[in-house]
Design a protein around this motif. Structure first.
Motif, PDB file in Angstrom:
ATOM      1  N   TRP A 127      14.002  16.142 -17.349  1.00 16.35           N
ATOM      2  CA  TRP A 127      15.357  15.596 -17.493  1.00 16.35           C
ATOM      3  C   TRP A 127      15.943  16.103 -18.807  1.00 16.35           C
ATOM      4  O   TRP A 127      15.282  16.112 -19.835  1.00 16.35           O
ATOM      5  CB  TRP A 127      15.320  14.073 -17.488  1.00 16.35           C
ATOM      6  CG  TRP A 127      14.745  13.504 -16.235  1.00 16.35           C
ATOM      7  CD1 TRP A 127      13.438  13.182 -16.004  1.00 16.35           C
ATOM      8  CD2 TRP A 127      15.439  13.216 -15.029  1.00 16.35           C
ATOM      9  NE1 TRP A 127      13.278  12.711 -14.721  1.00 16.35           N
ATOM     10  CE2 TRP A 127      14.497  12.720 -14.101  1.00 16.35           C
ATOM     11  CE3 TRP A 127      16.771  13.323 -14.637  1.00 16.35           C
ATOM     12  CZ2 TRP A 127      14.843  12.332 -12.813  1.00 16.35           C
ATOM     13  CZ3 TRP A 127      17.115  12.939 -13.360  1.00 16.35           C
ATOM     14  CH2 TRP A 127      16.163  12.453 -12.465  1.00 16.35           C
ATOM     15  N   ARG A 128      17.206  16.521 -18.751  1.00 14.22           N
ATOM     16  CA  ARG A 128      17.900  17.035 -19.932  1.00 14.22           C
ATOM     17  C   ARG A 128      19.247  16.346 -20.085  1.00 14.22           C
ATOM     18  O   ARG A 128      19.888  16.001 -19.092  1.00 14.22           O
ATOM     19  CB  ARG A 128      18.124  18.550 -19.820  1.00 14.22           C
ATOM     20  CG  ARG A 128      16.850  19.392 -19.859  1.00 14.22           C
ATOM     21  CD  ARG A 128      17.186  20.877 -19.739  1.00 14.22           C
ATOM     22  NE  ARG A 128      16.018  21.715 -19.961  1.00 14.22           N
ATOM     23  CZ  ARG A 128      15.133  22.014 -19.030  1.00 14.22           C
ATOM     24  NH1 ARG A 128      15.302  21.552 -17.799  1.00 14.22           N
ATOM     25  NH2 ARG A 128      14.095  22.775 -19.320  1.00 14.22           N
ATOM     26  N   LYS A 158      21.430   9.293 -20.639  1.00 12.28           N
ATOM     27  CA  LYS A 158      20.885   9.183 -19.284  1.00 12.28           C
ATOM     28  C   LYS A 158      19.830   8.075 -19.236  1.00 12.28           C
ATOM     29  O   LYS A 158      19.000   7.945 -20.129  1.00 12.28           O
ATOM     30  CB  LYS A 158      20.257  10.505 -18.852  1.00 12.28           C
ATOM     31  CG  LYS A 158      19.766  10.521 -17.394  1.00 12.28           C
ATOM     32  CD  LYS A 158      19.091  11.832 -17.065  1.00 12.28           C
ATOM     33  CE  LYS A 158      20.069  12.982 -17.076  1.00 12.28           C
ATOM     34  NZ  LYS A 158      21.061  12.894 -15.991  1.00 12.28           N
ATOM     35  N   GLU A 159      19.879   7.281 -18.159  1.00 16.14           N
ATOM     36  CA  GLU A 159      18.890   6.239 -17.922  1.00 16.14           C
ATOM     37  C   GLU A 159      18.008   6.649 -16.752  1.00 16.14           C
ATOM     38  O   GLU A 159      18.502   7.077 -15.707  1.00 16.14           O
ATOM     39  CB  GLU A 159      19.564   4.900 -17.633  1.00 16.14           C
ATOM     40  CG  GLU A 159      18.560   3.767 -17.450  1.00 16.14           C
ATOM     41  CD  GLU A 159      19.243   2.430 -17.235  1.00 16.14           C
ATOM     42  OE1 GLU A 159      20.487   2.383 -17.347  1.00 16.14           O
ATOM     43  OE2 GLU A 159      18.544   1.457 -16.932  1.00 16.14           O
ATOM     44  N   LEU A 176      17.454   8.299 -22.316  1.00 21.04           N
ATOM     45  CA  LEU A 176      17.347   9.603 -22.967  1.00 21.04           C
ATOM     46  C   LEU A 176      18.633   9.864 -23.741  1.00 21.04           C
ATOM     47  O   LEU A 176      19.732   9.867 -23.174  1.00 21.04           O
ATOM     48  CB  LEU A 176      17.118  10.687 -21.913  1.00 21.04           C
ATOM     49  CG  LEU A 176      16.656  12.059 -22.402  1.00 21.04           C
ATOM     50  CD1 LEU A 176      15.328  11.954 -23.149  1.00 21.04           C
ATOM     51  CD2 LEU A 176      16.521  13.019 -21.221  1.00 21.04           C
ATOM     52  N   ASP A 177      18.483  10.081 -25.024  1.00 20.85           N
ATOM     53  CA  ASP A 177      19.633  10.284 -25.901  1.00 20.85           C
ATOM     54  C   ASP A 177      20.246  11.665 -25.668  1.00 20.85           C
ATOM     55  O   ASP A 177      19.669  12.524 -24.994  1.00 20.85           O
ATOM     56  CB  ASP A 177      19.190  10.127 -27.361  1.00 20.85           C
ATOM     57  CG  ASP A 177      20.351   9.839 -28.296  1.00 20.85           C
ATOM     58  OD1 ASP A 177      21.498   9.710 -27.817  1.00 20.85           O
ATOM     59  OD2 ASP A 177      20.121   9.744 -29.521  1.00 20.85           O
ATOM     60  N   GLU A 206      19.617   0.605 -30.283  1.00 21.19           N
ATOM     61  CA  GLU A 206      20.968   0.075 -30.096  1.00 21.19           C
ATOM     62  C   GLU A 206      21.885   1.102 -29.443  1.00 21.19           C
ATOM     63  O   GLU A 206      22.825   0.755 -28.723  1.00 21.19           O
ATOM     64  CB  GLU A 206      21.534  -0.360 -31.454  1.00 21.19           C
ATOM     65  CG  GLU A 206      22.769  -1.216 -31.387  1.00 21.19           C
ATOM     66  CD  GLU A 206      23.196  -1.695 -32.768  1.00 21.19           C
ATOM     67  OE1 GLU A 206      23.665  -2.836 -32.877  1.00 21.19           O
ATOM     68  OE2 GLU A 206      23.064  -0.929 -33.739  1.00 21.19           O
ATOM     69  N   TRP A 207      21.582   2.385 -29.645  1.00 23.96           N
ATOM     70  CA  TRP A 207      22.404   3.456 -29.092  1.00 23.96           C
ATOM     71  C   TRP A 207      22.360   3.495 -27.562  1.00 23.96           C
ATOM     72  O   TRP A 207      23.216   4.124 -26.932  1.00 23.96           O
ATOM     73  CB  TRP A 207      21.961   4.807 -29.659  1.00 23.96           C
ATOM     74  CG  TRP A 207      20.490   5.084 -29.522  1.00 23.96           C
ATOM     75  CD1 TRP A 207      19.517   4.822 -30.439  1.00 23.96           C
ATOM     76  CD2 TRP A 207      19.827   5.658 -28.392  1.00 23.96           C
ATOM     77  NE1 TRP A 207      18.286   5.198 -29.965  1.00 23.96           N
ATOM     78  CE2 TRP A 207      18.446   5.715 -28.705  1.00 23.96           C
ATOM     79  CE3 TRP A 207      20.236   6.146 -27.152  1.00 23.96           C
ATOM     80  CZ2 TRP A 207      17.493   6.238 -27.828  1.00 23.96           C
ATOM     81  CZ3 TRP A 207      19.291   6.657 -26.271  1.00 23.96           C
ATOM     82  CH2 TRP A 207      17.942   6.707 -26.607  1.00 23.96           C
ATOM     83  N   THR A 208      21.377   2.816 -26.930  1.00 24.17           N
ATOM     84  CA  THR A 208      21.294   2.838 -25.468  1.00 24.17           C
ATOM     85  C   THR A 208      22.492   2.148 -24.817  1.00 24.17           C
ATOM     86  O   THR A 208      22.720   2.298 -23.612  1.00 24.17           O
ATOM     87  CB  THR A 208      19.997   2.165 -24.981  1.00 24.17           C
ATOM     88  OG1 THR A 208      19.978   0.790 -25.403  1.00 24.17           O
ATOM     89  CG2 THR A 208      18.767   2.866 -25.550  1.00 24.17           C
ATOM     90  N   SER A 209      23.263   1.398 -25.596  1.00 21.80           N
ATOM     91  CA  SER A 209      24.474   0.752 -25.070  1.00 21.80           C
ATOM     92  C   SER A 209      25.609   1.755 -24.886  1.00 21.80           C
ATOM     93  O   SER A 209      26.648   1.414 -24.314  1.00 21.80           O
ATOM     94  CB  SER A 209      24.924  -0.363 -26.017  1.00 21.80           C
ATOM     95  OG  SER A 209      25.347   0.184 -27.261  1.00 21.80           O
TER      96      SER A 209
END
Length: 323
Positions: free
Chosen positions: A111-112, A119-120, A131-132, A245-248
């Motif tokens: 996954w990229r 991406k979740e 994935l950031d 926190e960035w996953t939001s």
């Protein structure tokens, strides 16, 4: 075992919505491991499932992941330890898969993410990965009965791991530094050009090792920065609430210094931001940077926060000086 497209579609939906039972989970994993899974997925009518995006191509696992990623999540639910009947069924499945295992190298799913992309990913065991931006991650397409292994080749990821005492969850970078857990949530950042790795624990406990030697054990709120070329690991503490926190979909800066702001923009968009003078380098930034936004406009906003202006240095807008 024949695979019913209708049942497979139903189980995929229940898996995503966290309403699947342990026995149904066993059936789903068995179906996805059979030779008939490909034909079953081809036969499913996805016209009433907008999350499919009308994209029939790819392997069964890739289509399975695409469906899981884009279906709306229900409230998270943890499953109790399965009954003996379910355990026996799992053991029979694992034994059968081992007996008929193809000796060829295991296929990896990769996954990229691009600039400003988040991406979740939902794994078959219900563990979740965020994935950031500008990151690359891979894992075996076929389930392993002994461990769950993820390779973070580049960038940053946040993991919410489903507990399984029989199958430890292992995240490693390309240089072989391993973060090992049984069930917890934590963030890992890696750089493919060097051996350096960063780990921060939000809940539970993790062990970080290199060349079979444990470097540190981390508890919630603890973070580790490690490079094998350095004499010792760098340990620190932070508020567990801000880990991942960035996953939001947002990066919130609160009185962040210039270096922190510049690092966030480079990680998200690949933009190198430099200060034209010492005064700019002492600036502090309080603002929210959102994923998926126009990076050029973001830089203009960032510059205006302290009354500065930005000057782009190349045609592809990847280098800018703030005056």
């Amino acid at each position: 075992m024949s695979v019913s497209p209708e049942l497979l579609k139903k189980l995929l939906r229940k898996q995503k919505e966290k309403t699947i039972t342990e026995r149904e989970m066993v059936l789903l994993q068995l179906y996805l491991s059979t030779s008939g899974a490909e034909a079953a997925l081809d036969a499913i009518d996805f016209s009433d499932m907008p999350e499919s995006d009308g994209q029939p191509g790819g392997s069964p696992e890739e289509r399975y992941q695409r469906i899981l990623q884009k279906t709306v999540f229900a409230r998270e639910r943890r499953f109790p330890w399965p009954g003996w009947a379910a355990v026996a069924a799992v053991l029979l499945i694992i034994g059968a898969l081992f007996f008929f295992r193809d000796p060829a190298p295991a296929k990896l799913l990769t996954w990229r993410t691009g600039n400003g992309e988040l991406k979740e990913i939902m794994l078959p065991d219900s563990s979740r990965i965020w994935l950031d931006a500008r990151s690359v991650l891979s894992y075996p397409a076929a389930s392993d009965s002994k461990e769950r292994r993820i390779v973070l080749q580049e960038g940053q990821a946040f993991f919410d791991v489903t507990p399984d005492t029989r199958r430890p969850f292992i995240v490693e970078n390309k240089q072989g530094i391993q973060t090992r857990v049984l069930g917890t949530s934590f963030a890992v950042r890696a750089d493919s050009s060097i051996a350096h790795i960063y780990v921060a624990v939000k809940s539970g406990k993790v062990s970080v090792s290199w060349q079979d030697k444990e470097i540190a054990r981390l508890l919630p709120g603890e973070q580790l920065s490690y490079d094998p070329s350095e004499p010792a690991a760098q340990l620190g503490r932070m508020d567990p609430a801000v880990i991942g926190e960035w996953t939001s979909g947002e990066v919130r800066l609160a009185q962040a210094d210039f270096a922190t702001m510049a690092a966030a923009m480079q990680r998200m968009y690949g933009i190198v931001i430099t200060a034209a003078n010492a005064g700019v380098s002492r600036n502090l930034y309080s603002l929210t940077i959102r994923y998926g936004k126009n990076p050029q406009k973001l830089v203009e906003v960032i510059s205006a926060v302290n009354g500065n202006r930005c000057e782009w240095r190349n045609r592809d807008s990847t280098s800018v000086i703030i005056h």
